[in-house]
Design a protein around this motif. Structure first.
Motif, PDB file in Angstrom:
ATOM      1  N   PRO A 111      15.249 -10.549   6.048  1.00 34.50           N
ATOM      2  CA  PRO A 111      14.022 -11.143   6.591  1.00 34.50           C
ATOM      3  C   PRO A 111      12.961 -10.096   6.943  1.00 34.50           C
ATOM      4  O   PRO A 111      11.765 -10.350   6.774  1.00 34.50           O
ATOM      5  CB  PRO A 111      14.519 -11.878   7.846  1.00 34.50           C
ATOM      6  CG  PRO A 111      15.932 -12.209   7.546  1.00 34.50           C
ATOM      7  CD  PRO A 111      16.448 -11.042   6.765  1.00 34.50           C
ATOM      8  N   LEU A 112      13.377  -8.937   7.419  1.00 35.87           N
ATOM      9  CA  LEU A 112      12.415  -7.870   7.719  1.00 35.87           C
ATOM     10  C   LEU A 112      11.726  -7.407   6.440  1.00 35.87           C
ATOM     11  O   LEU A 112      10.504  -7.216   6.412  1.00 35.87           O
ATOM     12  CB  LEU A 112      13.133  -6.694   8.381  1.00 35.87           C
ATOM     13  CG  LEU A 112      12.273  -5.447   8.645  1.00 35.87           C
ATOM     14  CD1 LEU A 112      11.144  -5.767   9.618  1.00 35.87           C
ATOM     15  CD2 LEU A 112      13.140  -4.301   9.168  1.00 35.87           C
ATOM     16  N   ALA A 113      12.495  -7.211   5.374  1.00 37.16           N
ATOM     17  CA  ALA A 113      11.907  -6.790   4.097  1.00 37.16           C
ATOM     18  C   ALA A 113      10.949  -7.857   3.572  1.00 37.16           C
ATOM     19  O   ALA A 113       9.859  -7.542   3.072  1.00 37.16           O
ATOM     20  CB  ALA A 113      13.013  -6.517   3.079  1.00 37.16           C
ATOM     21  N   TYR A 114      11.347  -9.132   3.692  1.00 33.82           N
ATOM     22  CA  TYR A 114      10.462 -10.218   3.254  1.00 33.82           C
ATOM     23  C   TYR A 114       9.163 -10.234   4.068  1.00 33.82           C
ATOM     24  O   TYR A 114       8.071 -10.409   3.512  1.00 33.82           O
ATOM     25  CB  TYR A 114      11.173 -11.557   3.408  1.00 33.82           C
ATOM     26  CG  TYR A 114      12.210 -11.866   2.344  1.00 33.82           C
ATOM     27  CD1 TYR A 114      12.302 -11.100   1.183  1.00 33.82           C
ATOM     28  CD2 TYR A 114      13.089 -12.937   2.500  1.00 33.82           C
ATOM     29  CE1 TYR A 114      13.251 -11.403   0.208  1.00 33.82           C
ATOM     30  CE2 TYR A 114      14.031 -13.249   1.523  1.00 33.82           C
ATOM     31  CZ  TYR A 114      14.107 -12.474   0.389  1.00 33.82           C
ATOM     32  OH  TYR A 114      15.028 -12.775  -0.575  1.00 33.82           O
ATOM     33  N   ALA A 115       9.295 -10.080   5.365  1.00 33.25           N
ATOM     34  CA  ALA A 115       8.107 -10.106   6.227  1.00 33.25           C
ATOM     35  C   ALA A 115       7.161  -8.956   5.891  1.00 33.25           C
ATOM     36  O   ALA A 115       5.927  -9.122   5.854  1.00 33.25           O
ATOM     37  CB  ALA A 115       8.522 -10.036   7.697  1.00 33.25           C
ATOM     38  N   ALA A 116       7.724  -7.775   5.630  1.00 32.29           N
ATOM     39  CA  ALA A 116       6.895  -6.628   5.274  1.00 32.29           C
ATOM     40  C   ALA A 116       6.186  -6.861   3.952  1.00 32.29           C
ATOM     41  O   ALA A 116       4.989  -6.560   3.805  1.00 32.29           O
ATOM     42  CB  ALA A 116       7.755  -5.364   5.198  1.00 32.29           C
ATOM     43  N   ALA A 117       6.900  -7.414   2.964  1.00 33.95           N
ATOM     44  CA  ALA A 117       6.292  -7.686   1.661  1.00 33.95           C
ATOM     45  C   ALA A 117       5.145  -8.681   1.801  1.00 33.95           C
ATOM     46  O   ALA A 117       4.068  -8.505   1.210  1.00 33.95           O
ATOM     47  CB  ALA A 117       7.345  -8.226   0.697  1.00 33.95           C
ATOM     48  N   LEU A 118       5.358  -9.726   2.590  1.00 27.55           N
ATOM     49  CA  LEU A 118       4.313 -10.733   2.797  1.00 27.55           C
ATOM     50  C   LEU A 118       3.091 -10.137   3.482  1.00 27.55           C
ATOM     51  O   LEU A 118       1.947 -10.359   3.069  1.00 27.55           O
ATOM     52  CB  LEU A 118       4.881 -11.884   3.632  1.00 27.55           C
ATOM     53  CG  LEU A 118       3.912 -13.028   3.964  1.00 27.55           C
ATOM     54  CD1 LEU A 118       3.464 -13.720   2.692  1.00 27.55           C
ATOM     55  CD2 LEU A 118       4.573 -14.021   4.916  1.00 27.55           C
ATOM     56  N   ALA A 119       3.332  -9.357   4.532  1.00 30.14           N
ATOM     57  CA  ALA A 119       2.218  -8.754   5.276  1.00 30.14           C
ATOM     58  C   ALA A 119       1.432  -7.775   4.410  1.00 30.14           C
ATOM     59  O   ALA A 119       0.191  -7.735   4.443  1.00 30.14           O
ATOM     60  CB  ALA A 119       2.749  -8.046   6.524  1.00 30.14           C
ATOM     61  N   LEU A 120       2.138  -6.973   3.616  1.00 30.25           N
ATOM     62  CA  LEU A 120       1.461  -6.027   2.733  1.00 30.25           C
ATOM     63  C   LEU A 120       0.650  -6.749   1.663  1.00 30.25           C
ATOM     64  O   LEU A 120      -0.448  -6.314   1.287  1.00 30.25           O
ATOM     65  CB  LEU A 120       2.480  -5.103   2.070  1.00 30.25           C
ATOM     66  CG  LEU A 120       3.173  -4.095   2.994  1.00 30.25           C
ATOM     67  CD1 LEU A 120       4.328  -3.407   2.271  1.00 30.25           C
ATOM     68  CD2 LEU A 120       2.185  -3.049   3.508  1.00 30.25           C
ATOM     69  N   GLY A 121       1.162  -7.869   1.183  1.00 29.41           N
ATOM     70  CA  GLY A 121       0.433  -8.655   0.195  1.00 29.41           C
ATOM     71  C   GLY A 121      -0.855  -9.221   0.753  1.00 29.41           C
ATOM     72  O   GLY A 121      -1.899  -9.205   0.089  1.00 29.41           O
ATOM     73  N   VAL A 122      -0.797  -9.724   1.985  1.00 29.96           N
ATOM     74  CA  VAL A 122      -2.000 -10.257   2.625  1.00 29.96           C
ATOM     75  C   VAL A 122      -3.034  -9.158   2.840  1.00 29.96           C
ATOM     76  O   VAL A 122      -4.225  -9.331   2.561  1.00 29.96           O
ATOM     77  CB  VAL A 122      -1.639 -10.932   3.967  1.00 29.96           C
ATOM     78  CG1 VAL A 122      -2.904 -11.311   4.737  1.00 29.96           C
ATOM     79  CG2 VAL A 122      -0.782 -12.178   3.729  1.00 29.96           C
ATOM     80  N   ALA A 123      -2.590  -8.008   3.331  1.00 31.01           N
ATOM     81  CA  ALA A 123      -3.518  -6.899   3.575  1.00 31.01           C
ATOM     82  C   ALA A 123      -4.182  -6.434   2.280  1.00 31.01           C
ATOM     83  O   ALA A 123      -5.381  -6.135   2.253  1.00 31.01           O
ATOM     84  CB  ALA A 123      -2.781  -5.740   4.245  1.00 31.01           C
ATOM     85  N   SER A 124      -3.419  -6.388   1.196  1.00 28.09           N
ATOM     86  CA  SER A 124      -3.988  -5.924  -0.079  1.00 28.09           C
ATOM     87  C   SER A 124      -4.995  -6.912  -0.646  1.00 28.09           C
ATOM     88  O   SER A 124      -5.907  -6.519  -1.380  1.00 28.09           O
ATOM     89  CB  SER A 124      -2.877  -5.678  -1.092  1.00 28.09           C
ATOM     90  OG  SER A 124      -2.231  -6.884  -1.466  1.00 28.09           O
ATOM     91  N   ALA A 125      -4.860  -8.204  -0.304  1.00 33.58           N
ATOM     92  CA  ALA A 125      -5.822  -9.203  -0.772  1.00 33.58           C
ATOM     93  C   ALA A 125      -7.223  -8.921  -0.244  1.00 33.58           C
ATOM     94  O   ALA A 125      -8.218  -9.303  -0.867  1.00 33.58           O
ATOM     95  CB  ALA A 125      -5.383 -10.607  -0.350  1.00 33.58           C
ATOM     96  N   PHE A 126      -7.321  -8.245   0.887  1.00 29.24           N
ATOM     97  CA  PHE A 126      -8.621  -7.889   1.451  1.00 29.24           C
ATOM     98  C   PHE A 126      -9.013  -6.461   1.082  1.00 29.24           C
ATOM     99  O   PHE A 126     -10.193  -6.154   0.937  1.00 29.24           O
ATOM    100  CB  PHE A 126      -8.585  -8.051   2.969  1.00 29.24           C
ATOM    101  CG  PHE A 126      -8.434  -9.477   3.411  1.00 29.24           C
ATOM    102  CD1 PHE A 126      -9.542 -10.264   3.658  1.00 29.24           C
ATOM    103  CD2 PHE A 126      -7.167 -10.039   3.550  1.00 29.24           C
ATOM    104  CE1 PHE A 126      -9.399 -11.583   4.045  1.00 29.24           C
ATOM    105  CE2 PHE A 126      -7.011 -11.360   3.935  1.00 29.24           C
ATOM    106  CZ  PHE A 126      -8.135 -12.134   4.177  1.00 29.24           C
TER     107      PHE A 126
END
Length: 426
Positions: A111-126
């Protein structure tokens, strides 16, 4: 960050202080990206050994980026791209530092790895659309072609060197012979540090904000205005539709069919590594060469675009007929050089054509085309390969790209497009 009526200038691009800060900071950040790009998949595989879990982590990073990138472009236009870029860098640094800290504290989990991947994806969208919209506000227009060439060439160089440096960091093994958690944490921490250093370099850049529009409408209204602007501009609309067709016919074969080609006809994984490296080297050469032909590209952008794509189509058709690694490497070297040459030209053309107040949204839509069509193209290619040989697949894909270029030459105004002058700031 300092806003002013005109950017810092110099007699040559390399003497322009804005460009030096942007290139240096970008190089550091892009190099650091390779550490996380290698460490995150290894973290998931170390925890699970499951390819499905790895696929989910990739989807969690790529999905939000593809969905939110248009919004990211609107935010960049509304609040100034350099400001949004800086916030994105600080956000990425915070995410990676938290991840590295939790790993060192023994809290590694899926779950930590998933959360990090999701957060990094959102940040890169901006971060992605804001990053592509900065140059026209930081440099005189006469430098854009050369600046894009050097920046994109630097990125390609980090794609070649970054994984090797990351592999050295991740070479430390635990008692079970697996990559140690501490090594993974170090890789994430290094990437976080590069984000912080890059953010500090952005603070040294002087921006031209005189052409930015003030935010007076809602976010959704501004997003629709950006999409409407692209639609009303016939040349821009024609190119975007054409690029969507190109992305569909090229990305799938390179992502899916090329590994199959290496497996069936060449020496497997080792040959695939050589082919990918050769294609990357060709792309780098093409990007650097593009900066030396700015005047020709500005005069005959549309014609060059279609001619190069037609040549790439022929190379893809030939790729399906190869029987030796050196043949594939030669074709991919040339295809990479042609593709790199065009990438710089396309970015520069959009930056020159679109008003600075709309550029974040225009670039975000351009990125969304490729981010959205890449998985679709890969899926369709995988399905077709149940019924077609790899040679037939490359031949059909190349022929379709060639047909698209010919059709665009005959039935659209793309061949008449040249580099616009309307928004240049000399």
């Amino acid at each position: 960050m300092r806003a002013t009526a005109a950017p810092v200038t110099g007699d040559t691009l390399i003497r322009n202080s804005n460009f030096r800060w942007l290139l240096g900071g970008g190089l550091v950040s892009m190099l650091g990206d390779q550490f996380s790009m290698l460490a995150l998949p290894w973290l998931v595989l170390s925890l699970t050994g499951d390819s499905l879990s790895l696929g989910i982590s990739v989807a969690l990073m790529g999905g939000p980026r593809a969905v939110l990138i248009i919004l990211g472009g609107t935010v960049a236009d509304r609040y100034a791209p350099i400001r949004v870029m800086m916030i994105s860098k600080f956000a990425n640094a915070a995410i990676l530092l938290i991840l590295a800290t939790l790993l060192l504290l023994g809290q590694a989990s899926l779950p930590l790895a998933y959360a990090a991947a999701l957060a990094l994806g959102v940040a890169s969208a901006f971060g992605i659309p804001s990053g592509t919209a900065i140059l026209p506000q930081a440099l005189p227009a006469r430098f854009l072609q050369q600046a894009n060439s050097l920046q994109m060439g630097a990125r390609q160089l980090t794609l070649l060197a970054g994984p090797l440096l990351a592999a050295l960091v991740l070479s430390s093994k635990d008692a079970h012979g697996q990559t140690s958690i501490n090594a993974l944490a170090l890789a994430f921490a290094i990437d976080a540090l590069t984000f912080l250093l890059s953010a500090l370099t952005l603070k040294q850049v002087t921006m031209n904000t005189s052409r930015l529009a003030s935010a007076t409408r809602g976010m959704w209204t501004e997003t629709k205005a950006g999409l409407a602007m692209v639609w009303r501009d016939v040349a821009l609309r024609s190119c975007y539709v054409y690029w969507a067709v190109v992305a569909f016919f090229v990305m799938g074969p390179l992502q899916v069919a090329l590994p199959v080609l290496a497996q069936e006809r060449l020496q497997g994984a080792a040959a695939l590594g050589v082919l990918l490296g050769t294609h990357g080297a060709g792309t780098l050469l093409g990007m650097l060469a593009s900066g030396m032909a700015a005047s020709m590209l500005r005069r005959r952008f549309g014609t060059v675009l279609l001619v190069v794509d037609a040549m790439v189509g022929l190379l893809l058709m030939a790729l399906g007929q190869i029987s030796a690694s050196w043949q594939a490497a030669a074709l991919l070297l040339l295809a990479g050089a042609l593709g790199g040459y065009l990438q710089v030209a396309i970015f520069t053309w959009i930056q020159r054509r679109v008003l600075p107040a709309m550029l974040g949204r225009a670039m975000a839509l351009f990125m969304a085309i490729f981010l959205g069509l890449a998985p679709l193209s890969a899926a369709v290619t995988g399905w077709l390969m149940r019924y077609l040989s790899v040679g037939e697949l490359f031949c059909i894909g190349g022929a379709m790209l060639l047909a698209a270029a010919v059709a665009a030459a005959l039935f659209t105004a793309i061949p008449t497009i040249s580099g616009p002058e309307s928004y240049e700031r000399n």
